[in-house]
Scaffold this motif. Sequence first.
Motif, short mmCIF file in Angstrom:
data_model
loop_
_atom_site.label_atom_id
_atom_site.label_comp_id
_atom_site.label_asym_id
_atom_site.label_seq_id
_atom_site.Cartn_x
_atom_site.Cartn_y
_atom_site.Cartn_z
N PHE A 6 51.68 16.32 -1.09
CA PHE A 6 50.79 15.65 -0.14
C PHE A 6 49.74 16.67 0.26
CE2 PHE A 6 54.28 17.37 2.46
CZ PHE A 6 53.60 18.05 3.46
N LEU A 7 48.72 16.22 0.93
CA LEU A 7 47.64 17.12 1.35
C LEU A 7 47.80 17.48 2.81
CD1 LEU A 7 44.55 15.46 -0.35
CD2 LEU A 7 45.83 17.47 -1.12
N PRO A 14 53.82 20.91 -1.95
CA PRO A 14 54.87 20.25 -2.73
C PRO A 14 56.05 19.85 -1.84
CG PRO A 14 54.98 22.62 -3.04
CD PRO A 14 53.78 22.36 -2.16
N PHE A 15 56.76 18.81 -2.25
CA PHE A 15 57.97 18.41 -1.53
C PHE A 15 58.99 17.84 -2.50
CE2 PHE A 15 57.57 13.80 -1.56
CZ PHE A 15 56.22 13.61 -1.81
N ARG A 16 60.25 17.90 -2.07
CA ARG A 16 61.33 17.31 -2.85
C ARG A 16 61.57 15.88 -2.37
NH1 ARG A 16 65.68 21.71 -1.52
NH2 ARG A 16 64.60 21.40 0.43
N VAL A 58 49.30 11.48 9.93
CA VAL A 58 49.42 11.10 8.52
C VAL A 58 48.49 9.93 8.30
CG1 VAL A 58 50.94 10.27 6.70
CG2 VAL A 58 51.81 11.89 8.39
N ASP A 59 47.48 10.16 7.49
CA ASP A 59 46.45 9.15 7.27
C ASP A 59 45.92 8.62 8.60
OD1 ASP A 59 46.75 9.50 4.52
OD2 ASP A 59 48.31 8.01 4.39
N GLY A 60 45.79 9.53 9.57
CA GLY A 60 45.20 9.21 10.86
C GLY A 60 46.17 8.74 11.92
N VAL A 61 47.44 8.53 11.56
CA VAL A 61 48.43 8.01 12.51
C VAL A 61 49.30 9.16 13.02
CG1 VAL A 61 50.36 6.43 12.82
CG2 VAL A 61 48.44 5.79 11.34
N LEU A 62 49.46 9.27 14.35
CA LEU A 62 50.26 10.33 14.95
C LEU A 62 51.75 10.07 14.71
CD1 LEU A 62 49.48 12.80 16.65
CD2 LEU A 62 49.89 11.41 18.69
N VAL A 63 52.46 11.06 14.13
CA VAL A 63 53.89 10.92 13.81
C VAL A 63 54.60 12.25 14.08
CG1 VAL A 63 53.49 9.17 12.02
CG2 VAL A 63 53.64 11.59 11.39
N GLU A 64 55.92 12.19 14.20
CA GLU A 64 56.73 13.40 14.26
C GLU A 64 56.97 13.86 12.82
OE1 GLU A 64 57.86 10.53 15.62
OE2 GLU A 64 58.25 10.88 17.75
N ARG A 71 55.21 11.85 1.65
CA ARG A 71 54.82 10.78 0.73
C ARG A 71 53.75 11.32 -0.20
NH1 ARG A 71 50.69 7.55 1.56
NH2 ARG A 71 50.64 7.94 3.78
N ALA A 72 53.95 11.09 -1.48
CA ALA A 72 52.97 11.58 -2.46
C ALA A 72 51.59 11.07 -2.13
CB ALA A 72 53.38 11.13 -3.87
N ASP A 73 50.66 11.99 -2.16
CA ASP A 73 49.25 11.72 -1.91
C ASP A 73 48.93 11.35 -0.46
OD1 ASP A 73 48.68 12.26 -4.59
OD2 ASP A 73 49.15 10.19 -5.14
N GLY A 74 49.91 11.51 0.47
CA GLY A 74 49.61 11.30 1.88
C GLY A 74 48.66 12.39 2.36
N ARG A 75 47.89 12.08 3.36
CA ARG A 75 46.94 13.06 3.91
C ARG A 75 47.41 13.43 5.31
NH1 ARG A 75 40.98 11.18 4.71
NH2 ARG A 75 42.02 10.30 6.50
N VAL A 76 47.87 14.68 5.47
CA VAL A 76 48.41 15.17 6.73
C VAL A 76 47.41 16.13 7.36
CG1 VAL A 76 50.34 16.38 7.81
CG2 VAL A 76 50.74 14.95 5.80
#
Length: 86
Positions: A6-7, A14-16, A58-64, A71-76
């Motif tokens: 993810f970015l 990278p992530f498992r 994550v893609d503009g949404v506030l999360v823990e 998630r592959a290709d998610g933007r963090v």
Amino acid sequence: MTASTFLFRGAAVPFRPGETIAAALTAAGLRTFGLDPAGRETRYFCGIGACQACLVRVDGVLVEACLTPARADGRVEPAEDRHDRS
Ligand code: FES
């Protein structure tokens, strides 16, 4: 096999499979995840969603980050960053 990524701030992390964002960022050597909306440094702390110390967008949404699966290709981005860079 190519690792999924993810970015984070535009850089591939990278992530498992099943790994959380916080675990992946920490494994990548990041001790802080930027600033939260109040200007405090975020980081991996409780790991159970209780402390809110790991907030990211994550893609503009506030999360823990400690509860959110990578998630592959998610933007963090850091939680403070509300600007859309797409
Ligand atoms: S580390 Fe405490 S809520 Fe994520």
